[in-house]
Scaffold this active site. Structure first.
Site, PDB file in Angstrom:
ATOM      1  N   ARG A 104      -6.468   2.205  17.602  1.00  0.00           N
ATOM      2  CA  ARG A 104      -6.202   0.689  17.668  1.00  0.00           C
ATOM      3  C   ARG A 104      -5.841   0.277  18.925  1.00  0.00           C
ATOM      4  O   ARG A 104      -6.304  -1.213  18.970  1.00  0.00           O
ATOM      5  CB  ARG A 104      -5.315   0.574  16.479  1.00  0.00           C
ATOM      6  CG  ARG A 104      -5.594   0.610  15.192  1.00  0.00           C
ATOM      7  CD  ARG A 104      -4.635  -0.235  14.136  1.00  0.00           C
ATOM      8  NE  ARG A 104      -5.058   0.039  12.817  1.00  0.00           N
ATOM      9  CZ  ARG A 104      -4.546  -0.056  11.879  1.00  0.00           C
ATOM     10  NH1 ARG A 104      -3.165   0.293  11.968  1.00  0.00           N
ATOM     11  NH2 ARG A 104      -5.154   0.388  10.723  1.00  0.00           N
ATOM     12  N   ASP A 134       1.706  -1.140  11.827  1.00  0.00           N
ATOM     13  CA  ASP A 134       0.480  -1.556  11.436  1.00  0.00           C
ATOM     14  C   ASP A 134       0.103  -3.101  12.011  1.00  0.00           C
ATOM     15  O   ASP A 134      -0.875  -3.421  11.582  1.00  0.00           O
ATOM     16  CB  ASP A 134       0.415  -1.485   9.856  1.00  0.00           C
ATOM     17  CG  ASP A 134       0.370   0.224   9.442  1.00  0.00           C
ATOM     18  OD1 ASP A 134       0.208   0.898  10.324  1.00  0.00           O
ATOM     19  OD2 ASP A 134       0.785   0.289   8.285  1.00  0.00           O
ATOM     20  N   LYS A 188      -4.368   5.927  14.458  1.00  0.00           N
ATOM     21  CA  LYS A 188      -4.563   5.122  13.074  1.00  0.00           C
ATOM     22  C   LYS A 188      -5.857   5.297  12.786  1.00  0.00           C
ATOM     23  O   LYS A 188      -6.573   6.008  13.070  1.00  0.00           O
ATOM     24  CB  LYS A 188      -3.874   3.738  13.559  1.00  0.00           C
ATOM     25  CG  LYS A 188      -2.565   3.740  13.526  1.00  0.00           C
ATOM     26  CD  LYS A 188      -1.698   4.225  12.417  1.00  0.00           C
ATOM     27  CE  LYS A 188      -0.247   4.206  12.778  1.00  0.00           C
ATOM     28  NZ  LYS A 188       0.666   4.905  11.769  1.00  0.00           N
ATOM     29  N   ARG A 221       2.848   5.972  -3.347  1.00  0.00           N
ATOM     30  CA  ARG A 221       3.884   6.455  -3.826  1.00  0.00           C
ATOM     31  C   ARG A 221       4.088   6.519  -5.320  1.00  0.00           C
ATOM     32  O   ARG A 221       4.660   7.383  -6.038  1.00  0.00           O
ATOM     33  CB  ARG A 221       5.060   6.254  -3.032  1.00  0.00           C
ATOM     34  CG  ARG A 221       5.013   6.790  -1.492  1.00  0.00           C
ATOM     35  CD  ARG A 221       6.148   6.046  -0.763  1.00  0.00           C
ATOM     36  NE  ARG A 221       6.196   6.448   0.655  1.00  0.00           N
ATOM     37  CZ  ARG A 221       5.385   6.432   1.673  1.00  0.00           C
ATOM     38  NH1 ARG A 221       4.235   5.501   1.245  1.00  0.00           N
ATOM     39  NH2 ARG A 221       5.723   6.760   2.960  1.00  0.00           N
ATOM     40  N   SER A 255       7.471   8.922  11.748  1.00  0.00           N
ATOM     41  CA  SER A 255       6.143   8.985  11.015  1.00  0.00           C
ATOM     42  C   SER A 255       6.846   9.067   9.631  1.00  0.00           C
ATOM     43  O   SER A 255       7.226  10.285   9.418  1.00  0.00           O
ATOM     44  CB  SER A 255       5.205   9.883  11.330  1.00  0.00           C
ATOM     45  OG  SER A 255       4.390  10.144  10.256  1.00  0.00           O
ATOM     46  N   ARG A 259      -8.479  12.116  12.437  1.00  0.00           N
ATOM     47  CA  ARG A 259      -7.022  11.974  12.553  1.00  0.00           C
ATOM     48  C   ARG A 259      -6.186  13.023  12.603  1.00  0.00           C
ATOM     49  O   ARG A 259      -6.674  13.966  12.035  1.00  0.00           O
ATOM     50  CB  ARG A 259      -6.664  10.863  11.459  1.00  0.00           C
ATOM     51  CG  ARG A 259      -7.146   9.553  11.541  1.00  0.00           C
ATOM     52  CD  ARG A 259      -6.794   8.633  10.453  1.00  0.00           C
ATOM     53  NE  ARG A 259      -5.229   8.349  10.630  1.00  0.00           N
ATOM     54  CZ  ARG A 259      -4.741   7.232   9.929  1.00  0.00           C
ATOM     55  NH1 ARG A 259      -5.332   6.695   9.082  1.00  0.00           N
ATOM     56  NH2 ARG A 259      -3.393   6.886  10.289  1.00  0.00           N
ATOM     57  N   GLN A 277       4.948   9.329   6.990  1.00  0.00           N
ATOM     58  CA  GLN A 277       3.987  10.338   6.500  1.00  0.00           C
ATOM     59  C   GLN A 277       4.436  11.715   6.621  1.00  0.00           C
ATOM     60  O   GLN A 277       4.210  12.466   5.596  1.00  0.00           O
ATOM     61  CB  GLN A 277       2.606  10.013   7.175  1.00  0.00           C
ATOM     62  CG  GLN A 277       1.945   8.733   6.691  1.00  0.00           C
ATOM     63  CD  GLN A 277       0.823   8.366   7.018  1.00  0.00           C
ATOM     64  OE1 GLN A 277       0.109   9.166   7.852  1.00  0.00           O
ATOM     65  NE2 GLN A 277      -0.047   7.204   6.648  1.00  0.00           N
ATOM     66  N   LYS A 315       0.805  -1.333   0.149  1.00  0.00           N
ATOM     67  CA  LYS A 315       0.099  -0.076  -0.019  1.00  0.00           C
ATOM     68  C   LYS A 315       0.843   1.226  -0.112  1.00  0.00           C
ATOM     69  O   LYS A 315       0.589   2.024  -0.797  1.00  0.00           O
ATOM     70  CB  LYS A 315      -1.009  -0.178   1.224  1.00  0.00           C
ATOM     71  CG  LYS A 315      -2.092   1.174   1.319  1.00  0.00           C
ATOM     72  CD  LYS A 315      -3.375   0.981   2.083  1.00  0.00           C
ATOM     73  CE  LYS A 315      -2.942   0.640   3.754  1.00  0.00           C
ATOM     74  NZ  LYS A 315      -2.852   2.016   4.190  1.00  0.00           N
ATOM     75  N   GLY A 346      -5.042   7.644   5.374  1.00  0.00           N
ATOM     76  CA  GLY A 346      -4.180   8.791   6.002  1.00  0.00           C
ATOM     77  C   GLY A 346      -2.962   8.874   5.187  1.00  0.00           C
ATOM     78  O   GLY A 346      -2.433  10.053   4.867  1.00  0.00           O
TER      79      GLY A 346
HETATM   80  C1  S3P Z   1       2.600   4.747   6.298  1.00  0.00           C
HETATM   81  C2  S3P Z   1       3.398   4.901   7.120  1.00  0.00           C
HETATM   82  C3  S3P Z   1       2.692   4.682   8.413  1.00  0.00           C
HETATM   83  C4  S3P Z   1       1.702   3.527   8.404  1.00  0.00           C
HETATM   84  C5  S3P Z   1       0.874   3.818   7.332  1.00  0.00           C
HETATM   85  C6  S3P Z   1       1.425   3.732   6.249  1.00  0.00           C
HETATM   86  C7  S3P Z   1       3.342   5.362   4.769  1.00  0.00           C
HETATM   87  O1  S3P Z   1       2.047   5.833   9.228  1.00  0.00           O
HETATM   88  O2  S3P Z   1       0.990   3.383   9.582  1.00  0.00           O
HETATM   89  O3  S3P Z   1      -0.134   2.723   7.235  1.00  0.00           O
HETATM   90  O4  S3P Z   1       3.100   4.704   3.870  1.00  0.00           O
HETATM   91  O5  S3P Z   1       4.020   6.263   4.976  1.00  0.00           O
HETATM   92  P1  S3P Z   1       2.943   6.934   9.917  1.00  0.00           P
HETATM   93  O6  S3P Z   1       3.897   7.507   9.196  1.00  0.00           O
HETATM   94  O7  S3P Z   1       1.913   7.787  10.474  1.00  0.00           O
HETATM   95  O8  S3P Z   1       3.419   6.136  11.217  1.00  0.00           O
END
Ligand code: S3P
Length: 446
Positions: free
Chosen positions: A361, A330, A357, A35, A177, A131, A179, A30, A103
């Site tokens: 969770r 995750d 999340k 990306r 993170s 979130r 993200q 995913k 997210g």
């Molecule tokens: C992800 C980063 C994680 C993960 C999410 C996918 C990503 O989140 O929990 O399912 O693809 O960058 P965080 O960066 O908020 O930890």
């Protein structure tokens, strides 16, 4: 539409299964799929993707890439072509961007938009609207992004106006993170100069690897014991490159743990990505005594992958250090299920990020364990599960969270009584083939 919060909930029940057997391949990762579409948008010309995860979350990112000016076409099963506009070339979307449950899609795209002089509204389902987004908006504001509107507490729907001349910044992420890191790096692509992101605990590094692969000038050096310092020079011309998406270790976790728990099982999961920043669950399960053989290690799409042969195992409880959390963030719901069947106590440390999340969770897992007669306690940010035989018989509230649904369905395959989940629709966000794939191994849900 399935996987969407306005679809009616569909309950599902898992019963004790006979030995699981066979080979399977779970869908594309995913993180890399989101990306892949974003890189396609930001490269000039045609990016071809194979093995794309066609889950709801990723389809929302495809829609957003289109709204921002890319041509995105599905050519066949997992085979997609993106005709991108290049860094600096994004078009202002005409309506709000609806990221559904995702997210990752929403946060990474905020970074992409932040580096362009366009206005956009980012929104999603009831889960996404809960979130925290300040963690993204704060560093982006330092880069010159304006927040024009937001719901209380920095939540979606959020309207931002990006900058045509973002400031290169040096930023230490407050939590591990990918993200946050990725949003900053995407905005930094259009900044004149070098942006540096420092993380004290390394998070998944797919964005960095793909930036290098697409021709950006990026350096990554260690920072402290577990961290990294990432520096990106802005304004590269990203060159389209073919992307092969490897199988998602976070999806593989479900058939994997199912095979460990159902007596007599022998299952092989093919081509699972083994990026060391994603393999915390494997490390933990091996410590618990899981019989997992990794064979045919090879490189696919720039990542190490391998086939996992998994046999039913008697597991023992372990202590999972907090430092391992970023590499299995995750996977805690399914680890908690494995722990419920293990001999003795499993302590999972440092789970504060689980609270933000797709659902809270930590609470959702705790409630699911309680509903099925499993003893647990929460101490601060630690979850401690006492394992043994699992009574089952409960109905688990999934709170729009795909991983809660899949985890407790796996529990029901090995518990004394069936386990139900109140809604399976969200599974389509990350693993639309979950039911047929599990059925082919011998686990039928009804
Ligand atoms: C992800 C980063 C994680 C993960 C999410 C996918 C990503 O989140 O929990 O399912 O693809 O960058 P965080 O960066 O908020 O930890």
């Amino acid at each position: 539409m399935t996987g969407h919060s306005d679809a009616p909930p569909r309950p599902l029940t898992a019963r004790r299964a006979a030995a699981l057997a066979g080979r399977c391949r779970v869908p594309g990762d995913k993180s890399i799929s989101h990306r892949a579409l974003i890189f396609g948008l930001l490269a000039v010309g045609e990016t071809n993707v194979t093995g794309l995860l066609e889950g709801e979350d990723v389809l929302r990112t495809a829609d957003a890439a289109r709204a921002l000016g890319a041509q995105v076409e599905r050519l066949g099963d997992g085979v997609w072509r993106v005709h991108g506009v290049g860094v600096g070339g994004l078009r202002e979307p005409t309506g709000p961007l609806d990221f559904g449950n995702a997210g990752t899609g929403s946060r990474l795209m905020m970074g992409v938009i932040g580096g362009h002089p366009i206005k956009a509204t980012i929104d999603g389902d009831a889960s996404l609207r809960k979130r925290p987004m300040r963690r993204i908006l704060d560093p982006l504001a330092k880069m010159g992004v304006q927040v024009l509107a937001e719901a209380e507490g920095g939540r979606c729907p959020i309207t931002i106006r990006g900058s045509d001349d973002p400031n290169p910044i040096t930023y230490t992420t407050p939590v591990a993170s990918a993200q946050i890191k990725s949003a900053i790096l995407f905005a930094a692509l259009n900044a004149p100069g070098v942006t540096t992101v420092i993380e004290n605990e390394a998070s998944r590094d797919h964005t960095e690897k793909m930036l290098a692969y697409f021709g950006a000038d990026i350096t990554v050096v260690p920072e402290g014991t577990h961290g990294r310092r990432i520096s990106l020079r802005g304004r590269p011309e990203l060159k389209p490159m073919p992307i092969v998406v490897p199988a998602d270790p976070s999806s593989a976790a479900f058939p994997l743990v199912a095979a460990l728990l159902v007596p007599g099982s022998d299952v092989t999961i093919e081509g699972v990505m083994l990026n060391p920043l994603r393999t915390g669950l494997l490390t933990t399960l091996l410590e618990m005594g899981a019989k997992i053989d990794i064979t045919h290690r090879r490189i696919e799409g720039g990542e190490e992958v391998g086939d996992l042969r998994v046999k039913a195992s008697s597991l023992k409880g372990v202590d999972v250090p907090a430092a391992r959390a970023p590499s299995m963030i995750d996977e805690y719901p399914i680890l908690a299920v494995a722990a419920a069947f293990a001999q003795g106590e499993t302590r999972m440390r440092g789970l504060s990020e689980l609270r933000v999340k797709e659902s809270d969770r930590l609470q959702a897992v705790a409630d699911g364990l309680a509903a099925n007669g499993v003893t647990y306690r929460i101490e601060g940010d630690d979850l401690i599960v006492t394992g043994g035989a699992v009574k089952g018989g409960g109905t688990v509230k999934t709170h729009l969270d795909h991983r809660i649904a899949m985890s407790f369905l796996v529990m029901g395959l090995a518990s004394d009584n069936p386990v139900s989940v109140d809604d399976e629709t969200m599974i389509a966000t990350s693993f639309p083939q979950f039911r047929p794939l599990m059925a082919a191994l011998g686990a039928d849900f009804a």
